[in-house]
Design an enzyme around this catalytic site. Structure first.
Site, mmCIF file in Angstrom:
data_model
loop_
_atom_site.group_PDB
_atom_site.id
_atom_site.type_symbol
_atom_site.label_atom_id
_atom_site.label_comp_id
_atom_site.label_asym_id
_atom_site.label_seq_id
_atom_site.Cartn_x
_atom_site.Cartn_y
_atom_site.Cartn_z
ATOM 1 N N ASP B 68 0.816 -1.214 0.000
ATOM 2 C CA ASP B 68 0.000 0.000 0.000
ATOM 3 C C ASP B 68 0.852 1.268 0.000
ATOM 4 O OD1 ASP B 68 -2.748 -0.957 0.065
ATOM 5 O OD2 ASP B 68 -2.242 -1.816 2.024
ATOM 6 N N TYR B 126 6.787 -9.899 6.748
ATOM 7 C CA TYR B 126 6.693 -8.453 6.885
ATOM 8 C C TYR B 126 7.290 -8.031 8.216
ATOM 9 C CZ TYR B 126 3.419 -7.733 2.976
ATOM 10 O OH TYR B 126 2.849 -7.640 1.742
#
Lengths: 260, 260
Positions: B68, B126
């Protein structure tokens, strides 16, 4: 002639004056160096605006080291006098509230009346970061020098020893550098490697303008066998700026700590 | 009807097509996310322009994860087909030469013809960085979330265990998230603290949109005793996005690694 009342208020004000020292961290990327320059965005200019808002009259700031354009600090020290007696942690919040995000006061403390961040400094530590990989790390664009030639770390540590001790560092500064003496003492050099990131940390009683960046440039050239003179020892002895080559770029340099 | 010559050339061209996979690192700060959007600066848009310059026709890119806006990558993986047979290290230099400094190809390799960076991904890792100090670190503005409330690290590690394993993570994604299933498996969560910097690393078979950032937001609220429901277990079971609270901000998140 001032009235007694006025003179008493004057005395009262003088007595309330308190000296502070603050520790400052900043990302120097978007600044034209520490020192105030009319029409340019400098750390001192921005910090002075922030501190001035706390007082009715302009405040004079003294910094331990005047970092150049693009150079960073994790432990710059600044001293100044305020009329109000501020609780140190309140002072940290008050100044930070007036500063942009890339400059932060890390802590504040009351200091002796005669404390001066520059004149009282006994030692400084600078770190220079080199990214020694084929491809530059996009997260270190603002904080390391991308140096592509192979570096022999053991040889580099050995070569760096020539800089240790007390020397006339005229070859490592700008020719117009107006200081009383160009003799400085380097007390410690540590070189560490973590994957492609090489950190060179220099401690000493003080550093001339461009000295750290010039030393890093010289060390890199020496490591590649590309010095313009036989050895770093001879370069020091020559006191000739032209033999030192180009200083390493600003973005790799950070003022880490000031000792008092 | 094409001539024999044309058909032979057609075959020749088809045979020369080579599939590549590259590892990409980027600072997502100045981008509107990975995925191409008309009129916006995106990683895919900029990367596609760079790769298209190597070919006579537009190249289709497939990314392992569509990060994003403001999210970074140290190990994003991209697959694409080229007509020319490029030496991988030449390809790295050719693409990097067409890219801005904040996006870098770290390596390239030839891949099997049917390799697809997203569909073949077996796992992803992540990292989310939290700066848990009173004063924000000016060097981590783009790469960490400044979270001021005290964090109990041992309790946080313990609380994070509720997220491990296979669950329906509907409560941790956007309601309009169109995927076949919201069931995902988290295989590992590691939480490390270095002074004021806390790193939360999540590995799993895949993550829903906003899932990592929502998990971090939930963990921080749970740590402060501010969950809108009794426990993380009950939150998962509720599958109710409204109970999860606000996702942690984008800048703390980095796609570290994709496994195949």
């Amino acid at each position: 002639m001032p009235s007694l009342q006025r003179r008493l208020e004057g005395n009262k004000t003088r007595q309330q004056t308190v000296k502070y020292r603050i520790t400052l961290a900043y990302d120097g990327t978007d600044y034209s160096g520490f020192q105030f320059q009319t029409g340019l965005k400098t750390i001192q200019g921005v910090l002075n605006s922030a501190v001035d808002k706390l007082e009715s009259a302009p405040v004079t700031l003294h910094a331990a080291g005047r970092t150049d354009a693009g150079v960073h600090a994790e432990g710059q020290v600044i001293s100044f006098q305020l009329n109000g007696d501020w609780d140190p942690s309140t002072l940290v919040r008050a100044i930070n509230g007036n500063l942009p995000d890339d400059i932060r006061v890390l802590d504040a403390a009351r200091a002796p009346e005669d404390f001066h961040a520059r004149f009282n400094a006994k030692g400084k530590t600078y770190r220079y970061q080199v990214w020694n990989g084929e491809v530059m790390n996009p997260f270190l664009l603002r904080h390391a020098w991308h140096y592509r030639y192979a570096i022999d770390i053991e040889k580099l540590s050995e070569q760096s020893r020539a800089l240790l001790g007390t020397h006339d560092f005229s070859a490592f500064t700008v020719s117009d550098c107006e200081v009383r003496t160009r003799i400085r003492t380097i007390t410690r050099i540590s070189i560490e490697q973590q994957n492609s990131l090489i950190s060179l940390v220099f401690s000493g009683d003080g550093f001339l303008r461009y000295q750290v960046r010039t030393m890093v440039g010289v060390l890199m050239n020496a490591n590649r066998g590309r010095l313009k003179i036989n050895s770093i020892e001879e370069l020091i002895e020559s006191r000739d700026r032209k033999l030192a080559g180009t200083p390493a770029p600003a973005q790799g340099l950070t003022l880490m700590k000031v000792e008092y």
